[in-house]
Write a protein that holds these residues in place. Structure first.
Motif, mmCIF file in Angstrom:
data_model
loop_
_atom_site.group_PDB
_atom_site.id
_atom_site.type_symbol
_atom_site.label_atom_id
_atom_site.label_comp_id
_atom_site.label_asym_id
_atom_site.label_seq_id
_atom_site.Cartn_x
_atom_site.Cartn_y
_atom_site.Cartn_z
ATOM 1 N N SER A 45 -39.135 169.305 11.410
ATOM 2 C CA SER A 45 -39.885 169.710 11.154
ATOM 3 C C SER A 45 -40.741 169.425 10.527
ATOM 4 C CB SER A 45 -38.116 169.932 9.335
ATOM 5 O OG SER A 45 -37.461 169.271 9.984
ATOM 6 N N PHE A 46 -40.422 168.871 9.019
ATOM 7 C CA PHE A 46 -42.328 168.938 8.162
ATOM 8 C C PHE A 46 -43.237 167.775 8.660
ATOM 9 C CE2 PHE A 46 -39.162 169.921 4.989
ATOM 10 C CZ PHE A 46 -39.266 170.538 3.750
ATOM 11 N N GLN A 47 -44.399 167.983 8.595
ATOM 12 C CA GLN A 47 -45.155 167.487 9.229
ATOM 13 C C GLN A 47 -46.161 166.677 8.761
ATOM 14 O OE1 GLN A 47 -47.236 170.689 12.105
ATOM 15 N NE2 GLN A 47 -48.629 170.756 10.169
ATOM 16 N N SER A 94 -47.311 168.225 1.658
ATOM 17 C CA SER A 94 -45.885 167.746 1.920
ATOM 18 C C SER A 94 -44.944 169.224 1.755
ATOM 19 C CB SER A 94 -45.573 167.503 0.278
ATOM 20 O OG SER A 94 -46.231 168.492 -0.405
ATOM 21 N N ARG A 95 -45.513 170.000 1.817
ATOM 22 C CA ARG A 95 -44.426 171.173 2.199
ATOM 23 C C ARG A 95 -44.375 171.455 3.669
ATOM 24 N NH1 ARG A 95 -42.251 171.957 -2.998
ATOM 25 N NH2 ARG A 95 -41.267 174.112 -2.324
ATOM 26 N N THR A 96 -45.140 172.101 4.772
ATOM 27 C CA THR A 96 -44.846 172.698 5.609
ATOM 28 C C THR A 96 -43.916 172.129 6.434
ATOM 29 O OG1 THR A 96 -47.063 171.418 6.689
ATOM 30 C CG2 THR A 96 -47.262 173.532 5.765
ATOM 31 N N GLY A 139 -36.905 177.153 3.119
ATOM 32 C CA GLY A 139 -36.075 176.135 4.109
ATOM 33 C C GLY A 139 -37.263 174.734 3.279
ATOM 34 N N ASP A 140 -38.293 174.196 2.187
ATOM 35 C CA ASP A 140 -39.240 173.713 2.156
ATOM 36 C C ASP A 140 -38.662 173.350 0.636
ATOM 37 O OD1 ASP A 140 -40.137 175.914 -0.032
ATOM 38 O OD2 ASP A 140 -41.891 176.012 0.463
ATOM 39 N N LEU A 141 -37.485 173.244 0.584
ATOM 40 C CA LEU A 141 -36.751 173.056 -0.799
ATOM 41 C C LEU A 141 -35.776 171.953 -0.597
ATOM 42 C CD1 LEU A 141 -35.995 176.235 -2.910
ATOM 43 C CD2 LEU A 141 -37.290 174.546 -3.811
ATOM 44 N N PHE A 142 -35.736 171.597 1.093
ATOM 45 C CA PHE A 142 -35.033 170.111 1.419
ATOM 46 C C PHE A 142 -35.776 169.176 0.739
ATOM 47 C CE2 PHE A 142 -33.485 173.515 4.491
ATOM 48 C CZ PHE A 142 -31.814 173.322 4.263
ATOM 49 N N ASN A 143 -34.726 167.914 -0.197
ATOM 50 C CA ASN A 143 -35.428 166.662 -0.074
ATOM 51 C C ASN A 143 -35.562 166.040 1.092
ATOM 52 O OD1 ASN A 143 -36.512 167.280 -2.278
ATOM 53 N ND2 ASN A 143 -34.625 167.341 -3.570
ATOM 54 N N TYR A 144 -35.616 164.943 0.764
ATOM 55 C CA TYR A 144 -36.164 163.976 2.404
ATOM 56 C C TYR A 144 -35.189 162.969 2.127
ATOM 57 C CZ TYR A 144 -37.882 160.626 5.223
ATOM 58 O OH TYR A 144 -38.565 159.460 6.265
ATOM 59 N N ALA A 145 -34.130 162.265 3.394
ATOM 60 C CA ALA A 145 -33.439 161.042 3.364
ATOM 61 C C ALA A 145 -33.977 160.595 4.887
ATOM 62 C CB ALA A 145 -31.977 161.567 3.911
ATOM 63 N N ALA A 187 -33.344 161.833 -6.116
ATOM 64 C CA ALA A 187 -33.294 161.684 -5.131
ATOM 65 C C ALA A 187 -34.654 163.139 -4.759
ATOM 66 C CB ALA A 187 -32.330 162.106 -3.522
ATOM 67 N N GLY A 188 -35.477 162.976 -5.427
ATOM 68 C CA GLY A 188 -36.858 164.577 -5.041
ATOM 69 C C GLY A 188 -36.482 165.657 -6.397
ATOM 70 N N GLY A 189 -35.395 165.623 -7.294
ATOM 71 C CA GLY A 189 -35.477 166.548 -8.187
ATOM 72 C C GLY A 189 -34.776 167.788 -7.664
ATOM 73 N N ARG A 190 -35.354 169.256 -7.568
ATOM 74 C CA ARG A 190 -35.334 170.098 -7.111
ATOM 75 C C ARG A 190 -34.820 169.748 -5.773
ATOM 76 N NH1 ARG A 190 -39.167 175.286 -7.191
ATOM 77 N NH2 ARG A 190 -40.564 174.135 -6.361
ATOM 78 N N GLY A 191 -33.464 170.539 -5.612
ATOM 79 C CA GLY A 191 -33.254 170.367 -3.758
ATOM 80 C C GLY A 191 -32.148 171.146 -3.713
ATOM 81 N N HIS A 244 -48.797 160.970 2.058
ATOM 82 C CA HIS A 244 -48.563 162.245 2.743
ATOM 83 C C HIS A 244 -47.416 163.212 2.013
ATOM 84 C CE1 HIS A 244 -50.738 161.147 6.097
ATOM 85 N NE2 HIS A 244 -49.327 160.375 6.277
ATOM 86 N N TYR A 245 -46.309 162.771 1.159
ATOM 87 C CA TYR A 245 -45.246 163.578 0.184
ATOM 88 C C TYR A 245 -45.200 163.056 -1.075
ATOM 89 C CZ TYR A 245 -43.897 164.471 5.147
ATOM 90 O OH TYR A 245 -44.162 165.105 6.203
ATOM 91 N N GLY A 246 -45.862 161.933 -1.385
ATOM 92 C CA GLY A 246 -45.769 161.457 -2.879
ATOM 93 C C GLY A 246 -44.339 160.989 -3.564
HETATM 94 C C1 LIG Z 1 -40.879 170.310 0.401
HETATM 95 S S1 LIG Z 1 -40.694 169.438 -1.012
HETATM 96 C C2 LIG Z 1 -38.721 168.867 -0.707
HETATM 97 C C3 LIG Z 1 -38.639 169.952 -2.510
HETATM 98 C C4 LIG Z 1 -39.389 169.160 -3.823
HETATM 99 N N1 LIG Z 1 -37.741 168.695 -4.307
HETATM 100 C C5 LIG Z 1 -39.121 170.648 -4.567
HETATM 101 O O1 LIG Z 1 -38.686 170.547 -5.941
HETATM 102 O O2 LIG Z 1 -39.739 172.052 -4.726
HETATM 103 C C6 LIG Z 1 -40.565 167.737 -0.406
HETATM 104 C C7 LIG Z 1 -41.200 167.147 -1.961
HETATM 105 O O3 LIG Z 1 -39.831 166.649 -2.449
HETATM 106 C C8 LIG Z 1 -39.965 165.067 -3.138
HETATM 107 N N2 LIG Z 1 -39.677 164.676 -2.578
HETATM 108 C C9 LIG Z 1 -38.707 165.179 -0.878
HETATM 109 N N3 LIG Z 1 -37.299 164.120 -1.547
HETATM 110 C C10 LIG Z 1 -37.188 163.328 -1.865
HETATM 111 C C11 LIG Z 1 -36.905 161.747 -2.370
HETATM 112 N N4 LIG Z 1 -35.895 161.137 -1.793
HETATM 113 N N5 LIG Z 1 -37.501 161.137 -2.985
HETATM 114 C C12 LIG Z 1 -37.836 161.793 -4.050
HETATM 115 N N6 LIG Z 1 -38.765 162.631 -3.917
HETATM 116 C C13 LIG Z 1 -39.143 163.943 -2.800
HETATM 117 C C14 LIG Z 1 -41.504 164.978 -2.946
HETATM 118 O O4 LIG Z 1 -42.213 165.211 -4.007
HETATM 119 C C15 LIG Z 1 -41.590 165.868 -1.824
HETATM 120 O O5 LIG Z 1 -43.028 166.033 -1.526
#
Ligand SMILES: C[S@@+](CC[C@H](N)C(=O)[O-])C[C@H]1O[C@@H](n2cnc3c(N)ncnc32)[C@H](O)[C@@H]1O
Length: 520
Positions: free
Chosen positions: A249-251, A206-208, A223-229, A59-63, A317-319
Motif C-alpha cells: 500500500s502506502f509508499q 504520506s498518503r499515496t 483508502g487514505d484514511l487508514f492509520n498505520y500499524a 493512534a493517528g487521529g482521524r481514521g 515519510h509520514y510525520g
Molecule cells: C494515510 S494517512 C491516515 C489518515 C490520517 N490520520 C488522516 O486524518 O487523514 C497517514 C497519516 O496519518 C497519521 N498516522 C497514521 N498512522 C499513525 C499512527 N499509528 N500514529 C500516529 N499518526 C499516524 C500520520 O500523520 C500519517 O502521515
C-alpha cells in the motif's frame, strides 16, 4: 465555543458530502458479495457496512474503525481505479499544449510533476472536481522536511540531524527544479511558495498508495484514511498461507524518486508470488482492495501496514513515530576496524528496539575482538551467530555497553530530562505556562529559550494569558516529535546496556561489578 461548534458542524456536513461523493464514484465498504448490488450506500455515503470514520487520539487521529465485528482476511473497502487521483489524471487535464508541458516536465520526476499538478488542482478551489476530497486533506504535516533549524537540533543525534537536513535540502531543490513548470501553469503566488510545495509533497509522501504503473503512486479517496500499524506476528502466521500476506500500500516518496536504497516492502514482496494481505491494487477488478489484517471488534480502529519502517523513517515519510515499533533500530558510530574485519553491510549493524545488538553487529564485534590472525579460522563460527569464547563474549558486551553509555553521556539531555520536558510541554496551553516552564525545568532552560526565540515569542508580555497560536502549536508538535524520537533512541541504548550486563552476568558474575564501576 459557539464558533467551534459551528466549525464542527460545517466539517460534519462536508464529510457527509465527501462520503456521498465517494459512494457515487463506486467506493464501497460493502462485503464482497454485494459490492455490485449494494445500492443503498449511495444515499448514506460509502461507509457504514464494514467501516466508519472515527477519531483515535492515541493512534493517528482521524481514521477508520470497524462498524461491525470484522474477520481477518475479509474485504473491507474497495476503491475503483476511476476514483484514483494520479499524476496522469491531473496532468492530462491541463489545458496547455502537451508538447509545451512535456518540455517543462521532462527533467522532473513523476512525484515532482504530481506535486505541481496537485497544487494546480488545489488552486481551482471549489471548481475542482476533486474539491470534496481535497478539503479533507490535513492542513499541515510534521514530516522531517517541515522541520525548522530548532526542531532539527532538538533531534540531538547526528544521524537524525543528517536525515532531517537531507530531507529539507531535497525538498528545496525539488521545488526549485519544478518552478518553471509551476510558472508555466500560472499558479497563484500562494501556491508557488516553498511552504505550499512542502504541503503538497508531504501529502504525496504520506498518503499515496503504491500502484504498479506510476512510481508517484495514487491518492486514493477514503483508502487514505487508514492509520498505520507496524507489521506484526500475524504476517508470519503459517496457518494463513492461503490468505494474503501483509505489506504493501502506502509508499514512500524516496522510493518514487528512484531511491532504491530504501527497503520498502513494496518492492520486497512480489505481488505475483504472494498476494497482499491488507491492501493492494487488483488488476482483475481494477480497484484498490483493502482486507482486514486481523479480527477486529466493532469500534476498534482498523489499521493498515504501510511497510516496515524505523521511527526515523516514519518521521521522515509520514510525520509520526510509534512508541512501540518492532522495526525500530539504533545505529551507533563504529570504528572503521569493525566494518573492515567482517563483510556485513553497514546497514545490518544496529541495535534492535528491545536493546539487543543485531545478529550482524554481534557477529562483527565478535570477529573484531578476535586477534587478526585467528579471524579466518573463527570466521565461520562468527558468521553463523555463535559465541567465539567466554572471554570474547564478555569483551564484546563490555565494549557495547561502554559505547552506549558514552553516547548517552555525550547527548545534551538525559532520559529523565527529556521525559520531564515532554510531559510538561504536553500540558502547555498558553504562553505564560511556556515562559514559566523555563524556570521550573532548569536543565531544559536553554532548549525552552531556544523554542521561544525560534517562534518569536520573546517579546510577549507575561500575565497576558494568551493562548498559543496555531502556528506555535504546530511548532510545538514538531518539537514534541523530536523529543519523543530522541527519547526512544536513548531508551534503546539503555536497554542495550541492560542486555549486555545480563549477558556478562550470566557468563561471569565477577565481571559485572567492574562494568558498573566503568559506567560510573
Ligand atoms: C494515510 S494517512 C491516515 C489518515 C490520517 N490520520 C488522516 O486524518 O487523514 C497517514 C497519516 O496519518 C497519521 N498516522 C497514521 N498512522 C499513525 C499512527 N499509528 N500514529 C500516529 N499518526 C499516524 C500520520 O500523520 C500519517 O502521515
Amino acid at each position: 465555543m459557539e464558533e467551534q461548534e459551528q466549525e464542527e458542524g460545517v466539517i460534519m456536513v462536508e464529510l457527509e458530502r465527501f462520503l456521498k461523493w465517494a459512494a457515487d464514484l463506486g467506493i464501497s465498504d460493502s462485503t464482497n458479495d454485494d459490492f455490485d448490488t449494494h445500492t443503498d450506500t449511495r444515499s448514506c455515503g460509502c461507509l457504514g457496512h464494514s467501516l466508519s470514520l472515527s477519531y483515535f487520539p492515541q493512534a493517528g487521529g482521524r481514521g477508520l474503525g470497524a462498524s461491525r465485528d470484522l474477520r481477518k482476511g475479509e474485504l473491507i473497502l474497495r476503491v475503483p481505479k476511476s476514483a484514483f487521483m494520479t499524476k496522469d489524471t491531473l496532468f492530462n487535464k491541463l489545458s496547455l499544449p502537451l508538447q509545451k508541458l512535456n518540455s517543462h516536465a521532462s527533467s522532473l520526476s513523476s512525484t515532482q510533476i504530481f506535486t505541481v499538478c496537485l497544487l494546480h488542482e488545489l488552486g481551482k478551489g471549489k471548481s475542482s472536481w476533486w474539491h470534496p476530497y481535497l478539503i479533507h486533506m490535513p492542513r499541515s504535516y510534521d514530516l522531517l522536511s517541515t522541520f525548522c533549524e530548532f526542531h532539527v537540533k532538538a533531534l540531538q543525534v547526528d544521524d537524525a540531524i543528517w536525515a532531517a537536513e537531507k530531507a529539507i535540502s531535497k525538498a528545496k531543490s525539488e521545488w526549485q527544479q519544478a518552478n518553471q513548470l509551476m510558472e508555466l501553469l500560472q499558479l497563484k503566488p500562494h501556491f508557488l511558495t516553498f511552504k505550499a510545495w512542502l504541503w503538497a509533497a508531504a501529502t504525496i509522501s504520506s498518503r499515496t498508495l503504491h500502484i504498479p504503473w506510476d512510481e508517484a503512486g495514487c491518492l486514493c479517496p477514503v483508502g487514505d484514511l487508514f492509520n498505520y500499524a507496524a507489521p506484526g506476528e500475524e504476517t508470519l502466521d503459517s496457518e494463513d498461507v492461503d490468505s494474503r500476506m501483509c505489506f504493501s500500500s502506502f509508499q514512500v516518496a524516496s522510493l518514487s524518486n528512484g531511491d532504491c536504497t530504501h527497503k520498502s516492502d513494496v518492492v520486497q514482496f512480489d505481488p505475483h508470488f504472494q498476494r497482499l494481505i491488507d491492501g493492494g491494487f487488483e488488476e482483475d477488478v481494477a480497484a484498490y482492495c483493502f482486507y482486514a489484517r486481523q479480527d477486529y471488534k466493532k469500534g476498534e480502529q482498523v489499521l493498515l501496514c504501510y511497510g516496515t519502517y524505523t521511527n526515523l523513517e516514519l518521521l521522515e515519510h509520514y510525520g509520526f513515530i510509534l512508541n512501540e515499533n518492532p522495526n525500530d533500530k539504533v545505529f551507533i558510530p563504529l570504528e572503521p576496524e569493525i566494518y573492515s574485519s567482517s563483510s556485513w553491510p553497514k546497514e545490518s549493524l544496529y541495535i534492535h528496539q528491545n536493546g539487543k545488538p543485531s545478529f550482524s553487529l554481534l557477529s562483527a564485534l565478535r570477529l573484531c575482538a578476535t586477534p587478526p590472525k585467528k579471524r579466518r579460522s573463527l570466521g565461520h563460527l562468527a558468521y553463523s551467530g555463535s559465541q567465539l569464547s567466554v572471554d570474547n563474549e564478555i569483551l564484546v558486551m563490555k565494549w557495547t555497553a561502554k559505547k552506549c553509555n558514552t553516547i548517552l553521556k555525550n547527548l545534551p539531555t538525559s532520559i529523565e530530562e527529556d521525559s520531564l520536558l515532554l510531559s510538561a510541554i504536553n500540558e502547555i496551553q498558553d504562553l505564560d505556562t511556556l515562559l514559566e516552564l523555563g524556570k521550573e525545568l532548569s536543565t531544559s532552560r536553554d532548549e525552552i529559550q531556544a523554542f521561544i526565540k525560534a517562534n518569536n515569542l520573546q517579546n510577549v508580555e507575561t500575565g497576558s494569558n494568551l493562548l498559543l497560536s496555531r502556528k506555535t502549536r504546530r511548532s510545538m508538535d514538531r518539537w514534541n516529535l523530536a523529543i519523543q524520537w530522541r527519547l526512544r533512541y536513548k531508551k534503546i541504548l539503555l536497554d542495550c546496556i541492560s542486555y549486555c550486563s545480563e549477558i556478562i552476568d550470566s557468563l561471569s558474575p565477577k565481571n559485572i561489578s567492574t562494568l558498573r564501576i566503568e559506567q560510573g
